[in-house]
Design a protein around this motif. Structure first.
Motif, PDB file in Angstrom:
ATOM      1  N   THR A 211      79.428 -33.566 -38.595  1.00 28.90           N
ATOM      2  CA  THR A 211      79.291 -34.881 -37.953  1.00 28.90           C
ATOM      3  C   THR A 211      79.016 -34.762 -36.453  1.00 28.90           C
ATOM      4  O   THR A 211      79.231 -35.716 -35.692  1.00 28.90           O
ATOM      5  CB  THR A 211      80.558 -35.726 -38.179  1.00 28.90           C
ATOM      6  OG1 THR A 211      81.726 -34.959 -37.804  1.00 28.90           O
ATOM      7  CG2 THR A 211      80.682 -36.128 -39.641  1.00 28.90           C
ATOM      8  N   GLU A 212      78.530 -33.602 -36.017  1.00 28.87           N
ATOM      9  CA  GLU A 212      78.166 -33.441 -34.609  1.00 28.87           C
ATOM     10  C   GLU A 212      76.899 -34.221 -34.265  1.00 28.87           C
ATOM     11  O   GLU A 212      76.712 -34.669 -33.139  1.00 28.87           O
ATOM     12  CB  GLU A 212      77.964 -31.958 -34.271  1.00 28.87           C
ATOM     13  CG  GLU A 212      79.247 -31.137 -34.269  1.00 28.87           C
ATOM     14  CD  GLU A 212      80.202 -31.520 -33.152  1.00 28.87           C
ATOM     15  OE1 GLU A 212      79.747 -32.156 -32.180  1.00 28.87           O
ATOM     16  OE2 GLU A 212      81.397 -31.208 -33.257  1.00 28.87           O
ATOM     17  N   SER A 213      75.997 -34.380 -35.244  1.00 33.84           N
ATOM     18  CA  SER A 213      74.739 -35.062 -34.969  1.00 33.84           C
ATOM     19  C   SER A 213      74.939 -36.570 -34.928  1.00 33.84           C
ATOM     20  O   SER A 213      75.824 -37.118 -35.596  1.00 33.84           O
ATOM     21  CB  SER A 213      73.697 -34.719 -36.037  1.00 33.84           C
ATOM     22  OG  SER A 213      74.005 -35.350 -37.256  1.00 33.84           O
ATOM     23  N   ASN A 214      74.111 -37.244 -34.138  1.00 34.27           N
ATOM     24  CA  ASN A 214      74.219 -38.697 -33.998  1.00 34.27           C
ATOM     25  C   ASN A 214      74.002 -39.423 -35.321  1.00 34.27           C
ATOM     26  O   ASN A 214      74.515 -40.507 -35.539  1.00 34.27           O
ATOM     27  CB  ASN A 214      73.204 -39.197 -32.962  1.00 34.27           C
ATOM     28  CG  ASN A 214      73.584 -38.760 -31.555  1.00 34.27           C
ATOM     29  OD1 ASN A 214      74.764 -38.563 -31.267  1.00 34.27           O
ATOM     30  ND2 ASN A 214      72.595 -38.606 -30.693  1.00 34.27           N
TER      31      ASN A 214
ATOM     32  N   GLU B  96      74.532 -35.924 -48.022  1.00 31.46           N
ATOM     33  CA  GLU B  96      73.415 -36.716 -48.537  1.00 31.46           C
ATOM     34  C   GLU B  96      72.723 -37.509 -47.428  1.00 31.46           C
ATOM     35  O   GLU B  96      71.495 -37.602 -47.380  1.00 31.46           O
ATOM     36  CB  GLU B  96      73.926 -37.679 -49.611  1.00 31.46           C
ATOM     37  CG  GLU B  96      74.336 -37.003 -50.908  1.00 31.46           C
ATOM     38  CD  GLU B  96      73.154 -36.701 -51.797  1.00 31.46           C
ATOM     39  OE1 GLU B  96      72.570 -37.640 -52.356  1.00 31.46           O
ATOM     40  OE2 GLU B  96      72.807 -35.506 -51.918  1.00 31.46           O
ATOM     41  N   ILE B  97      73.523 -38.070 -46.519  1.00 26.07           N
ATOM     42  CA  ILE B  97      72.936 -38.834 -45.416  1.00 26.07           C
ATOM     43  C   ILE B  97      72.229 -37.909 -44.439  1.00 26.07           C
ATOM     44  O   ILE B  97      71.126 -38.209 -43.950  1.00 26.07           O
ATOM     45  CB  ILE B  97      74.026 -39.665 -44.710  1.00 26.07           C
ATOM     46  CG1 ILE B  97      74.562 -40.745 -45.664  1.00 26.07           C
ATOM     47  CG2 ILE B  97      73.479 -40.316 -43.442  1.00 26.07           C
ATOM     48  CD1 ILE B  97      75.779 -41.478 -45.151  1.00 26.07           C
ATOM     49  N   SER B  98      72.820 -36.756 -44.166  1.00 24.77           N
ATOM     50  CA  SER B  98      72.202 -35.791 -43.252  1.00 24.77           C
ATOM     51  C   SER B  98      70.861 -35.300 -43.780  1.00 24.77           C
ATOM     52  O   SER B  98      69.925 -35.059 -43.004  1.00 24.77           O
ATOM     53  CB  SER B  98      73.144 -34.601 -43.042  1.00 24.77           C
ATOM     54  OG  SER B  98      74.344 -35.009 -42.436  1.00 24.77           O
ATOM     55  N   LEU B  99      70.770 -35.164 -45.085  1.00 24.75           N
ATOM     56  CA  LEU B  99      69.525 -34.695 -45.713  1.00 24.75           C
ATOM     57  C   LEU B  99      68.500 -35.811 -45.877  1.00 24.75           C
ATOM     58  O   LEU B  99      67.386 -35.569 -46.351  1.00 24.75           O
ATOM     59  CB  LEU B  99      69.840 -34.084 -47.083  1.00 24.75           C
ATOM     60  CG  LEU B  99      70.651 -32.779 -47.059  1.00 24.75           C
ATOM     61  CD1 LEU B  99      71.088 -32.402 -48.478  1.00 24.75           C
ATOM     62  CD2 LEU B  99      69.863 -31.648 -46.422  1.00 24.75           C
ATOM     63  N   GLY B 100      68.861 -37.019 -45.513  1.00 23.35           N
ATOM     64  CA  GLY B 100      67.946 -38.152 -45.625  1.00 23.35           C
ATOM     65  C   GLY B 100      67.822 -38.712 -47.021  1.00 23.35           C
ATOM     66  O   GLY B 100      66.922 -39.515 -47.297  1.00 23.35           O
ATOM     67  N   LYS B 101      68.732 -38.326 -47.923  1.00 27.61           N
ATOM     68  CA  LYS B 101      68.668 -38.798 -49.308  1.00 27.61           C
ATOM     69  C   LYS B 101      69.339 -40.162 -49.491  1.00 27.61           C
ATOM     70  O   LYS B 101      69.060 -40.854 -50.472  1.00 27.61           O
ATOM     71  CB  LYS B 101      69.316 -37.774 -50.232  1.00 27.61           C
ATOM     72  CG  LYS B 101      68.582 -36.431 -50.272  1.00 27.61           C
ATOM     73  CD  LYS B 101      69.262 -35.470 -51.238  1.00 27.61           C
ATOM     74  CE  LYS B 101      68.514 -34.152 -51.330  1.00 27.61           C
ATOM     75  NZ  LYS B 101      69.158 -33.200 -52.272  1.00 27.61           N
TER      76      LYS B 101
ATOM     77  N   ARG C 275      82.558 -39.513 -38.973  1.00 26.73           N
ATOM     78  CA  ARG C 275      83.784 -38.804 -38.594  1.00 26.73           C
ATOM     79  C   ARG C 275      84.897 -39.795 -38.283  1.00 26.73           C
ATOM     80  O   ARG C 275      86.085 -39.522 -38.531  1.00 26.73           O
ATOM     81  CB  ARG C 275      83.518 -37.905 -37.384  1.00 26.73           C
ATOM     82  CG  ARG C 275      84.746 -37.095 -36.956  1.00 26.73           C
ATOM     83  CD  ARG C 275      84.536 -36.429 -35.604  1.00 26.73           C
ATOM     84  NE  ARG C 275      83.563 -35.352 -35.658  1.00 26.73           N
ATOM     85  CZ  ARG C 275      83.157 -34.676 -34.578  1.00 26.73           C
ATOM     86  NH1 ARG C 275      83.628 -34.996 -33.384  1.00 26.73           N
ATOM     87  NH2 ARG C 275      82.264 -33.705 -34.688  1.00 26.73           N
ATOM     88  N   GLN C 276      84.545 -40.953 -37.735  1.00 25.84           N
ATOM     89  CA  GLN C 276      85.546 -41.934 -37.322  1.00 25.84           C
ATOM     90  C   GLN C 276      86.306 -42.524 -38.496  1.00 25.84           C
ATOM     91  O   GLN C 276      87.391 -43.082 -38.313  1.00 25.84           O
ATOM     92  CB  GLN C 276      84.884 -43.050 -36.515  1.00 25.84           C
ATOM     93  CG  GLN C 276      84.258 -42.571 -35.207  1.00 25.84           C
ATOM     94  CD  GLN C 276      85.248 -41.808 -34.348  1.00 25.84           C
ATOM     95  OE1 GLN C 276      85.048 -40.622 -34.050  1.00 25.84           O
ATOM     96  NE2 GLN C 276      86.325 -42.469 -33.962  1.00 25.84           N
ATOM     97  N   ILE C 277      85.759 -42.401 -39.694  1.00 26.11           N
ATOM     98  CA  ILE C 277      86.487 -42.876 -40.875  1.00 26.11           C
ATOM     99  C   ILE C 277      87.836 -42.181 -40.990  1.00 26.11           C
ATOM    100  O   ILE C 277      88.821 -42.762 -41.436  1.00 26.11           O
ATOM    101  CB  ILE C 277      85.635 -42.645 -42.147  1.00 26.11           C
ATOM    102  CG1 ILE C 277      84.425 -43.594 -42.149  1.00 26.11           C
ATOM    103  CG2 ILE C 277      86.461 -42.840 -43.417  1.00 26.11           C
ATOM    104  CD1 ILE C 277      83.450 -43.331 -43.271  1.00 26.11           C
TER     105      ILE C 277
END
Length: 446
Positions: free
Chosen positions: A349-352, A185-190, A358-360
């Motif tokens: 989680t490769e993208s900034n 959802e975050i990657s898609l900007g939603k 990922r650290q979670i």
């Protein structure tokens, strides 16, 4: 729905600087710790710090050490595996019968450098290589699904497997799919990690976790909920995140993240729903639920079931003591499914934009995994009576290679002796770490 067993005795900070050679002091104290494991433990007056013995009375310490001796015998050797500071280190206690137990030792900086930290982990049979680990897993009662893979650019390369495609109940390891949905959802900007969700009574569940005790209306970010969900396996955080994202949205991610048991996971249950179905009204709701088809179940979950009270008083303690519908009302995945899920999380989680999510996974490493061997230790596990799952995402420090390991163990007939699997997986991760070091050494020679 997530447990780990270890003997944590007491921990105090280990200050600096040293007044004598740290190696010599630690070596001496390690020998004295090894000698404690005896039929009648005894020690010199200067071995333990006064604060340690206040927290762990001598009789309790003697009972612990004599108990270890009764089960495993004497410690034959205790080599150091990792130095964590000038006056603290990790060891492997190797017993005369071949069993191995991780030990953590910490000393005070002031003379006579008394013990302020002592931890004994879960014992395990000595495991020399991955085939030996598989043989140990085969001896467990019930059903096991195990997979260990190197994660390459385009494939999961098997290193060791045992029924890797057998879908089993996984307990709280299902929360990896909720995390994956949030990342999508975050990657898609939603959505944004800082988006706010307020605690609502209808989504407050039972422990594990602590958010169920927080005031209703407390605002929490999506990132905070995800961190509580993974690091503490907080069930209230999980349910709030699940319903904020949408049940059907999470269901849509199962296939994308590599789950092969999608139909068994639909409708995708919240932890509160699981508790109500299986642990209230003497299990009658579970029997009723199992007679419904998927569409009827969805209506039931979103209507009548939410009216069932959920509290410590409504939980039937007798139902907690034995496996309950673990093959029909649970969350399901195989070892290979969960390794694909970890690989999906790694790639996603490769993208900034979502890298910090990922650290979670590293906040709670689960078992005592060597940071000497692995620079990234991502973990999620899960359990209920008759169910245990351990799933890892790892990056080798020596080579930079990525690995995923998952092991599920179910027994519909009896509670599990969880220490057995914890020990086997701990030793397997140690073997994997050494394989990474050997691979790096071979590359250097070439």
């Amino acid at each position: 729905m997530n447990t780990f067993l270890a003997t944590l005795l007491f921990m105090l900070p280990t200050p600096e600087p040293l007044q004598t050679s740290s190696d010599a002091v630690l070596a001496k104290r390690a020998q004295e710790v090894a000698a404690l494991v005896a039929a009648e433990p005894k020690w010199a007056d200067d071995l333990f710090d006064a604060a340690f013995l206040k927290a762990v009375p001598p009789e309790q310490l003697k009972t612990l050490c004599s108990g270890i001796f009764g089960k495993l015998g004497a410690i034959a050797s205790m080599p150091r595996t990792e130095s964590t500071s000038a006056l603290s280190a990790k060891y492997e206690a190797i017993f005369a019968n071949g069993s191995v137990m991780p030990v953590t030792l910490g000393l005070s900086s002031a003379q006579p450098h008394a013990i302020v930290t002592l931890w004994f982990g879960a014992p395990a049979p000595g495991i020399a290589d991955l085939p030996a680990a598989i043989e140990m897993l085969k001896a467990l009662p019930g059903q096991v699904s195990f997979g260990l893979y190197e994660l390459t650019a385009d494939a999961l390369v098997p290193l060791a497997e045992l029924e890797p495609d057998r879908a089993l109940a996984i307990g709280s390891a299902f929360k990896l799919y909720v995390l994956g949905t949030l990342i999508s959802e975050i990657s898609l900007g939603k959505r944004k990690p800082e988006g706010i969700v307020r605690l609502e009574n209808q989504y407050c569940s039972m422990p594990s976790g602590k958010l169920q005790t927080w005031p209703r209306g407390t605002p929490l970010t999506l990132y905070s909920l995800a961190t509580f969900m993974i690091s503490e396996s907080d069930n209230t955080a999980t349910d709030h995140l699940l319903f904020a994202l949408g049940r059907e949205r999470v269901e849509s991610m199962l296939g994308e993240m590599g789950n092969s048991a999608v139909e068994r996971n639909v409708p995708f249950l919240s932890t509160g729903e699981m508790f109500r179905l299986k642990l209230t009204t003497k299990g009658l709701l579970a029997d009723k639920y199992l007679k419904m088809d998927a569409a009827q179940r969805r209506v039931y979950l979103e209507g009548i079931l939410v009216e069932t009270p959920l509290s410590a008083d409504s939980i039937d303690s007798e139902l907690l003591s034995k496996p309950s519908h673990i093959d029909t009302i649970e969350w399901f995945a195989s070892a290979s499914d969960l390794c694909r899920a970890m690989d999906w999380l790694r790639r996603a989680t490769e993208s900034n934009k979502v890298a910090n999510l990922r650290q979670i996974l590293v906040v709670n490493p689960g078992l005592d995994v060597s940071k000497k061997h692995f620079e990234f230790i991502g973990y999620k596990g899960g359990s209920e009576t008759g169910v245990l799952n351990l799933t890892y995402l790892l990056r080798a420090r020596a080579t930079g290679d990525w690995y995923a390991l998952s092991c599920g163990w179910n027994d519909p007939q009896a509670a599990l002796d969880e220490t057995k699997l914890l020990g086997i997986v701990t030793r397997t991760l140690n073997v994997l770490g050494k394989l990474g070091e050997a691979k790096a050494e071979e590359a250097r020679r070439k």
